[in-house]
Design an enzyme around this catalytic site. Structure first.
Site, PDB file in Angstrom:
ATOM      1  N   ASN A  91     -21.397  -7.141 -23.803  1.00 24.19           N
ATOM      2  CA  ASN A  91     -20.366  -6.236 -24.333  1.00 24.19           C
ATOM      3  C   ASN A  91     -19.218  -6.027 -23.333  1.00 24.19           C
ATOM      4  O   ASN A  91     -18.403  -5.121 -23.497  1.00 24.19           O
ATOM      5  CB  ASN A  91     -20.983  -4.893 -24.731  1.00 24.19           C
ATOM      6  CG  ASN A  91     -21.514  -4.124 -23.528  1.00 24.19           C
ATOM      7  OD1 ASN A  91     -21.543  -4.660 -22.410  1.00 24.19           O
ATOM      8  ND2 ASN A  91     -21.937  -2.899 -23.740  1.00 24.19           N
ATOM      9  N   ASP A  92     -19.174  -6.857 -22.271  1.00 29.92           N
ATOM     10  CA  ASP A  92     -18.112  -6.884 -21.272  1.00 29.92           C
ATOM     11  C   ASP A  92     -18.241  -5.797 -20.206  1.00 29.92           C
ATOM     12  O   ASP A  92     -17.390  -5.678 -19.328  1.00 29.92           O
ATOM     13  CB  ASP A  92     -16.720  -6.803 -21.917  1.00 29.92           C
ATOM     14  CG  ASP A  92     -15.639  -7.399 -21.013  1.00 29.92           C
ATOM     15  OD1 ASP A  92     -15.906  -8.435 -20.379  1.00 29.92           O
ATOM     16  OD2 ASP A  92     -14.539  -6.821 -20.928  1.00 29.92           O
ATOM     17  N   HIS A 125       1.974   3.472  -0.213  1.00 31.77           N
ATOM     18  CA  HIS A 125       3.353   3.316  -0.677  1.00 31.77           C
ATOM     19  C   HIS A 125       4.244   4.486  -0.271  1.00 31.77           C
ATOM     20  O   HIS A 125       5.433   4.292  -0.001  1.00 31.77           O
ATOM     21  CB  HIS A 125       3.356   3.161  -2.200  1.00 31.77           C
ATOM     22  CG  HIS A 125       4.715   2.907  -2.787  1.00 31.77           C
ATOM     23  ND1 HIS A 125       5.444   1.769  -2.505  1.00 31.77           N
ATOM     24  CD2 HIS A 125       5.478   3.656  -3.622  1.00 31.77           C
ATOM     25  CE1 HIS A 125       6.598   1.825  -3.148  1.00 31.77           C
ATOM     26  NE2 HIS A 125       6.646   2.954  -3.823  1.00 31.77           N
ATOM     27  N   ASP A 155      15.033   0.261   1.309  1.00 31.52           N
ATOM     28  CA  ASP A 155      15.469   1.537   0.734  1.00 31.52           C
ATOM     29  C   ASP A 155      15.249   2.644   1.740  1.00 31.52           C
ATOM     30  O   ASP A 155      14.625   2.459   2.788  1.00 31.52           O
ATOM     31  CB  ASP A 155      14.723   1.831  -0.579  1.00 31.52           C
ATOM     32  CG  ASP A 155      13.213   1.758  -0.414  1.00 31.52           C
ATOM     33  OD1 ASP A 155      12.673   2.425   0.490  1.00 31.52           O
ATOM     34  OD2 ASP A 155      12.562   1.023  -1.184  1.00 31.52           O
ATOM     35  N   LYS A 182      19.194   1.700  -2.471  1.00 29.79           N
ATOM     36  CA  LYS A 182      18.594   1.042  -3.637  1.00 29.79           C
ATOM     37  C   LYS A 182      18.433   1.998  -4.807  1.00 29.79           C
ATOM     38  O   LYS A 182      18.041   3.145  -4.640  1.00 29.79           O
ATOM     39  CB  LYS A 182      17.231   0.461  -3.249  1.00 29.79           C
ATOM     40  CG  LYS A 182      16.536  -0.310  -4.369  1.00 29.79           C
ATOM     41  CD  LYS A 182      15.245  -0.978  -3.874  1.00 29.79           C
ATOM     42  CE  LYS A 182      14.090  -0.020  -3.785  1.00 29.79           C
ATOM     43  NZ  LYS A 182      12.829  -0.706  -3.455  1.00 29.79           N
ATOM     44  N   ARG A 199      16.326   1.861  -8.454  1.00 32.49           N
ATOM     45  CA  ARG A 199      15.376   1.077  -9.250  1.00 32.49           C
ATOM     46  C   ARG A 199      15.681   1.251 -10.732  1.00 32.49           C
ATOM     47  O   ARG A 199      15.682   2.365 -11.259  1.00 32.49           O
ATOM     48  CB  ARG A 199      13.933   1.513  -8.953  1.00 32.49           C
ATOM     49  CG  ARG A 199      12.889   0.703  -9.740  1.00 32.49           C
ATOM     50  CD  ARG A 199      11.487   0.904  -9.192  1.00 32.49           C
ATOM     51  NE  ARG A 199      11.334   0.344  -7.863  1.00 32.49           N
ATOM     52  CZ  ARG A 199      11.134  -0.941  -7.602  1.00 32.49           C
ATOM     53  NH1 ARG A 199      11.103  -1.821  -8.607  1.00 32.49           N
ATOM     54  NH2 ARG A 199      10.984  -1.360  -6.370  1.00 32.49           N
ATOM     55  N   ASP A 202       9.111  -4.321   4.500  1.00 35.79           N
ATOM     56  CA  ASP A 202       8.708  -3.554   3.322  1.00 35.79           C
ATOM     57  C   ASP A 202       7.198  -3.375   3.352  1.00 35.79           C
ATOM     58  O   ASP A 202       6.495  -4.096   4.071  1.00 35.79           O
ATOM     59  CB  ASP A 202       9.130  -4.280   2.043  1.00 35.79           C
ATOM     60  CG  ASP A 202       9.378  -3.322   0.878  1.00 35.79           C
ATOM     61  OD1 ASP A 202       9.060  -2.123   1.021  1.00 35.79           O
ATOM     62  OD2 ASP A 202       9.874  -3.772  -0.162  1.00 35.79           O
TER      63      ASP A 202
END
Length: 314
Positions: free
Chosen positions: A38-39, A131, A170, A193, A195, A219
């Site tokens: 069933n994954d 990040h 950025d 920058k 986005r 980056d």
């Protein structure tokens, strides 16, 4: 190394986990992930966890959802096996990019996934180059946030840097770029920058003196490469002498490799092995540096109760 440590690896980057274990002088413990009809996934840990310090190595790389669920199941299995302390060694935290509500009715995935890791049994996370700084505060457990700047700087110190400047794509990454530039004792600049979409940005101008300079663009990650290509074009307009690119997480998703290959004047692309970069995907001007020694030393210090921040005191 202490005898009470056990290191497991998920499917995402076993080569990295093995390198860490080799440096620590401990075996990489066996584990098996199977898939039902069933994954659904099932994880079986093949080593004793009872009252031991358990480290599970798993960066969140594509397929991210598969690797995340496998990690959660491994945590649950180790907790159910009475592990003494559970640490997630996550060189790349993909959901860190989902760190704010910048549009109506969207999820903050960085916080949700951090909650899932905690709920599954994680007591500590060791990661690298999140990040944004606020992601650190989204975890309910201690986070050891490692930096690759010293590793990257050691590589670039082999060059003549008398005409070099570090450029951040950025303003959000300027602090890291400034730290990196101080390690190299060179100036720093940044792109302005905006986005427009996940893989589309506009860079209006470059803040700082870059004309005629040997530029090192820093980056945190290269995904599709859209931001970098836009920045490269703007740097060429200004009239830089040469361009190199450096990042921590070399994801190179979608058209990234084709885009990088098309940059005939790109001197070098440098990344680390926080995520797997297969040999067949690497370009002739690409260098992959290992940060496994940093993670191995962090694990050793956690096990022995030593300071991790002192790793970067110099």
């Amino acid at each position: 190394m202490a005898s009470d440590i056990t290191v497991f690896s998920g499917s995402a980057h076993r080569e990295f986990a093995q390198e860490v274990c080799d440096l620590l002088g401990v075996p990489l413990a066996e584990s098996q992930t199977t898939r039902f009809s069933n994954d659904c996934l099932q994880v079986h840990l093949g080593a004793n966890c009872r009252k031991r310090e358990v480290f599970i190595v798993q960066p969140l790389v594509p397929p991210v959802q598969e690797n995340l669920v496998e990690l959660l199941l491994m945590l649950d299995a180790a907790r159910g096996a009475s592990a003494g302390h559970l640490t997630v060694v996550m060189p790349h935290y993909a959901y860190a990019r989902s760190d704010k509500k910048d549009a109506p009715r969207i999820s903050i995935g960085a916080r949700l996934v951090a909650d899932l890791l905690h709920k599954a049994g994680a007591k500590r996370v060791v990661t690298m180059a999140l990040h944004s700084p606020q992601v650190h505060g989204m975890f309910e457990m201690p986070v050891d946030h490692l930096s690759a700047n010293h590793v990257l700087a050691a590589h670039f110190r082999q060059r003549d840097l008398s005409n070099a400047v570090v450029v951040s794509p950025d303003f959000g990454n300027v602090k890291e770029a400034n730290h990196f530039a101080r390690l190299l004792d060179i100036p720093v600049a940044a792109g302005s920058k905006r986005r427009m979409a996940d893989d589309k940005v506009v860079i209006d101008t470059i803040v700082g003196d870059v004309a005629g300079k040997d530029v090192i663009v820093l980056d945190d990650e290269i995904a599709t490469g859209g931001s970098l290509i836009e920045l490269f074009d703007k740097l060429r307009e200004v009239g830089v002498n040469s361009i190199s690119a450096a990042c921590v997480h070399g994801l190179f998703t979608g058209p990234a490799m084709e885009r990088m290959k098309a940059q005939d004047d790109l001197v070098e692309i440098v990344c680390t092995n926080t995520v797997p970069v297969p040999e067949e995907k690497r370009l002739p001007n690409m260098t992959v540096l290992s940060v496994a020694p940093l993670f191995a030393e962090a694990i050793r210090r956690i096990n022995e109760g030593e300071s991790i921040s002192s790793l970067f005191d110099a």
